[in-house]
Scaffold this motif. Structure first.
Motif, mmCIF file in Angstrom:
data_model
loop_
_atom_site.group_PDB
_atom_site.id
_atom_site.type_symbol
_atom_site.label_atom_id
_atom_site.label_comp_id
_atom_site.label_asym_id
_atom_site.label_seq_id
_atom_site.Cartn_x
_atom_site.Cartn_y
_atom_site.Cartn_z
ATOM 1 N N ASN A 176 26.582 -3.903 4.872
ATOM 2 C CA ASN A 176 26.657 -5.048 5.789
ATOM 3 C C ASN A 176 25.580 -6.074 5.528
ATOM 4 O O ASN A 176 25.646 -7.181 6.030
ATOM 5 N N ILE A 177 24.578 -5.732 4.752
ATOM 6 C CA ILE A 177 23.450 -6.651 4.589
ATOM 7 C C ILE A 177 22.848 -6.444 3.198
ATOM 8 O O ILE A 177 22.858 -5.332 2.677
ATOM 9 N N GLY A 178 22.351 -7.523 2.620
ATOM 10 C CA GLY A 178 21.772 -7.438 1.272
ATOM 11 C C GLY A 178 20.388 -6.829 1.335
ATOM 12 O O GLY A 178 19.392 -7.550 1.336
ATOM 13 N N ASN A 179 20.346 -5.512 1.391
ATOM 14 C CA ASN A 179 19.093 -4.790 1.626
ATOM 15 C C ASN A 179 18.977 -3.694 0.563
ATOM 16 O O ASN A 179 19.164 -2.509 0.846
ATOM 17 N N PRO A 180 18.708 -4.075 -0.699
ATOM 18 C CA PRO A 180 18.913 -3.164 -1.833
ATOM 19 C C PRO A 180 18.176 -1.833 -1.744
ATOM 20 O O PRO A 180 18.711 -0.789 -2.123
ATOM 21 N N GLN A 181 16.931 -1.865 -1.234
ATOM 22 C CA GLN A 181 16.176 -0.605 -1.251
ATOM 23 C C GLN A 181 16.720 0.402 -0.246
ATOM 24 O O GLN A 181 16.523 1.612 -0.395
ATOM 25 N N GLN A 182 17.438 -0.097 0.783
ATOM 26 C CA GLN A 182 18.072 0.822 1.742
ATOM 27 C C GLN A 182 19.104 1.692 1.019
ATOM 28 O O GLN A 182 19.401 2.812 1.417
ATOM 29 N N LEU A 183 19.679 1.144 -0.068
ATOM 30 C CA LEU A 183 20.689 1.880 -0.810
ATOM 31 C C LEU A 183 20.109 2.480 -2.091
ATOM 32 O O LEU A 183 20.831 2.757 -3.039
ATOM 33 N N MET A 236 15.902 -9.342 -8.084
ATOM 34 C CA MET A 236 15.843 -7.930 -8.467
ATOM 35 C C MET A 236 14.693 -7.244 -7.741
ATOM 36 O O MET A 236 14.439 -6.073 -7.912
ATOM 37 N N ILE A 237 13.987 -8.015 -6.940
ATOM 38 C CA ILE A 237 12.806 -7.488 -6.259
ATOM 39 C C ILE A 237 13.225 -6.702 -5.022
ATOM 40 O O ILE A 237 12.809 -5.569 -4.815
ATOM 41 N N GLY A 238 14.049 -7.312 -4.195
ATOM 42 C CA GLY A 238 14.637 -6.594 -3.060
ATOM 43 C C GLY A 238 13.627 -6.053 -2.063
ATOM 44 O O GLY A 238 13.879 -5.048 -1.404
ATOM 45 N N GLU A 239 12.479 -6.723 -1.934
ATOM 46 C CA GLU A 239 11.459 -6.228 -0.985
ATOM 47 C C GLU A 239 11.713 -6.838 0.398
ATOM 48 O O GLU A 239 10.859 -7.538 0.959
ATOM 49 N N CYS A 240 12.885 -6.526 0.963
ATOM 50 C CA CYS A 240 13.322 -7.163 2.216
ATOM 51 C C CYS A 240 12.370 -6.877 3.380
ATOM 52 O O CYS A 240 12.063 -7.766 4.173
ATOM 53 N N GLY A 241 11.924 -5.643 3.473
ATOM 54 C CA GLY A 241 11.117 -5.256 4.633
ATOM 55 C C GLY A 241 9.677 -5.735 4.537
ATOM 56 O O GLY A 241 8.921 -5.681 5.505
ATOM 57 N N ARG A 242 9.281 -6.168 3.362
ATOM 58 C CA ARG A 242 7.904 -6.612 3.151
ATOM 59 C C ARG A 242 7.702 -8.040 3.686
ATOM 60 O O ARG A 242 6.591 -8.480 3.900
#
Ligand SMILES: Cc1ncc(COP(=O)(O)O)c(C=O)c1O
Length: 488
Positions: free
Chosen positions: A58-65, A307-313
């Motif tokens: 549902n969301i572009g949150n790469p590290q969650q996956l 490619m960084i995908g540091e969404c939570g940071r």
């Protein structure tokens, strides 16, 4: 704890800010909320659910996956956070664990913050990092950039909110937004009680833009007395995954200039470009400079994507171009009111825009990790798009960029009727059914707004590559049974 009856509360659903009530944010809406409940149910080993995990698309949150963070970012972050590692007596051990360039970078950054990563920084973010951003922009575009025109933020979301706050001077203001769009825009415009002025992207033209339609939409809204002041572009697109042609971009800049509109260019997916020869990325800053345009531009970038995908940071930046000095000062004040962007987000921005250089110890690993993620994302986008297109009643444009596919579904009449009886949209019925029977969480297209009479859903293509076949099988199994159930 006892809860008194709602009539005794100061805050009730009727007394809170009504604009908060009207705000909608589908990517974290009903479907993801249900998905979170299912995650908790799955923890109960006696659960009877027909799947063993939830796949959050549902969301572009790469590290969650499961996407692996880039090693260099984490090394530098670890060193700036735990500065004992840099004490003389520990250096022998630290040098065994960390490459020399990560140690040097950490020391530099600490120098910029007076060795205090837990202290407030300048309101717009650490000056040296803004200088690195300016250099990155110059190298990207071939035109000068100025650190003082750059503000670091805790993600692009903060920048969007701040910029819209600045522009929306009354509830009569209209902001032109693409449809479909990323719901941050409709939500923020609703919260600020202004008008979202939609212009439609053409699905049958790879989600391209029709410059003539911009003029028509603008004059229709002006005729209604709306003070249209800005136009938002999301490029590469979310949820569409498309990239604007250079011609389209020139048209947009000219259109904004002629009609005195501020241009907001959301370019957070600028590194997610999958067909670079056919459809390369151009920044709006570059187009504005090439045209020698006086248009007032805000352009945004983020560490959450690429490619960084540091969404939570939470890190990102905006650059302003052609902005009046007095207005810049007010924007500065807005940043100052929230003191500063978080510092680890700023550190990740520094590394995004100033990665290890050729010849430095971390260069090869950094490039390798970046490239592996990029190639995998590209392969996944193609595979999932092909899989969607192979399903009955689904058509899907390929992703030229970003992290999403936005397939269109043509529902049988019976499905539309069944949804109507439940007071839901057919795509909601479909997406909720998909979640309940497979654990796959996608977002109904209505959350992004869409051409009336069409139905879509948005899925990221971020599930891990080694699980993609199984993921596609789950969707196909559900889709086929849904279509059989409602076949006319
Ligand atoms: C188009 C677009 N803009 C902004 C954002 C927000 O990004 P950030 O995590 O930097 O706040 C997103 C997040 O998905 C997005 O898709």
């Amino acid at each position: 704890m006892t809860v008194s009856s709602s009539t005794s509360k100061v805050l009730t659903i009727d007394t809170i800010n009504p604009h908060v009530r009207t705000m909608e944010y589908a990517v974290r809406g009903a479907l993801p909320i249900r998905a979170e409940q299912l995650v908790r149910e799955l923890r109960n080993k006696d659960n009877k659910l027909p799947f063993d995990k939830i796949t959050f698309c549902n969301i572009g949150n790469p590290q969650q996956l499961g996407q692996k963070p880039l090693t260099f970012i984490r090394q530098v972050t670890a060193l700036v956070e735990y500065t004992d590692l840099l004490k003389d007596e520990n250096m022998e051990l630290t040098k065994k664990m960390f490459p020399e360039d990560a140690i040097d970078r950490a020391k530099n950054i600490l120098g910029w913050t007076n060795n205090a990563i837990g202290a407030y920084t300048e309101s717009l973010g650490i000056h040296e990092i803004r200088e690195s951003v300016a250099k990155f922009i110059e190298e990207r575009d071939g035109f000068a950039a100025d650190a003082d025109s750059i503000g670091l933020t805790a993600g692009a979301s903060v920048a969007v909110e701040r910029i819209l706050n600045l522009i929306i001077s009354s509830s009569n203001v209209g902001i032109m937004i693409p449809i479909p769009q990323y719901p941050l825009y409709t939500a923020t415009i609703a919260k600020l009680d202004a008008h979202a002025v939609p212009y439609y992207l053409r699905e049958n033209k790879q989600w391209g833009l029709n410059a003539e339609e911009l003029k028509q939409v603008l004059s229709e809204h002006k005729a209604k007395g709306i003070d249209v002041r800005a136009l938002v572009v999301i490029n590469p697109g979310n949820p569409t995954g498309s990239l604007l042609t250079k011609e389209n971009m020139v048209d947009i800049v000219r259109f904004c200039e002629e009609n005195k509109l501020v241009l907001i260019a959301d370019e957070v997916y600028q590194a997610n470009i999958y067909q670079p020869e056919r459809r390369p990325f151009h920044s709006f800053k570059k187009i504005v400079r090439e045209l020698d345009s006086s248009v007032e531009l805000f352009s945004l970038h983020s560490i959450s994507k690429g490619m960084i995908g540091e969404c939570g940071r939470r890190g990102g930046y905006y650059e302003t171009v052609n902005l009046d000095k007095d207005v810049s000062d007010q924007l500065y004040k807005m940043a100052a009111v929230s003191l500063c962007p978080n510092v680890t987000g700023q550190v990740a921005v520094e590394i995004m825009v100033n990665p290890p250089k050729k010849g430095e110890p971390s260069y090869n690993l950094y490039q390798q990790e970046l490239n592996d993620i990029y190639e995998s994302m590209r392969r996944r986008s193609i595979k999932l798009c092909d899989a969607f297109n192979a399903l009955e009643n689904i058509t899907c444009n390929s992703a030229e960029g970003a992290m999403y596919l936005f397939p269109q579904i043509r529902f049988p009449k019976k499905a539309i009727q069944a949804a109507e009886e439940l007071g839901k949209s057919p795509e909601f019925l479909y997406c909720m059914g998909l979640l309940e029977s497979t654990g796959v969480c996608v977002v109904p297209g209505g959350g992004f707004h869409q051409e009336p009479g069409t139905f879509h859903f948005r899925s990221t293509f971020l599930p891990p590559e080694d699980q993609l076949d199984q993921f596609i099988e789950r969707i196909k199994g559900f889709h086929d049974s849904f279509m059989d159930k409602y076949r006319d």
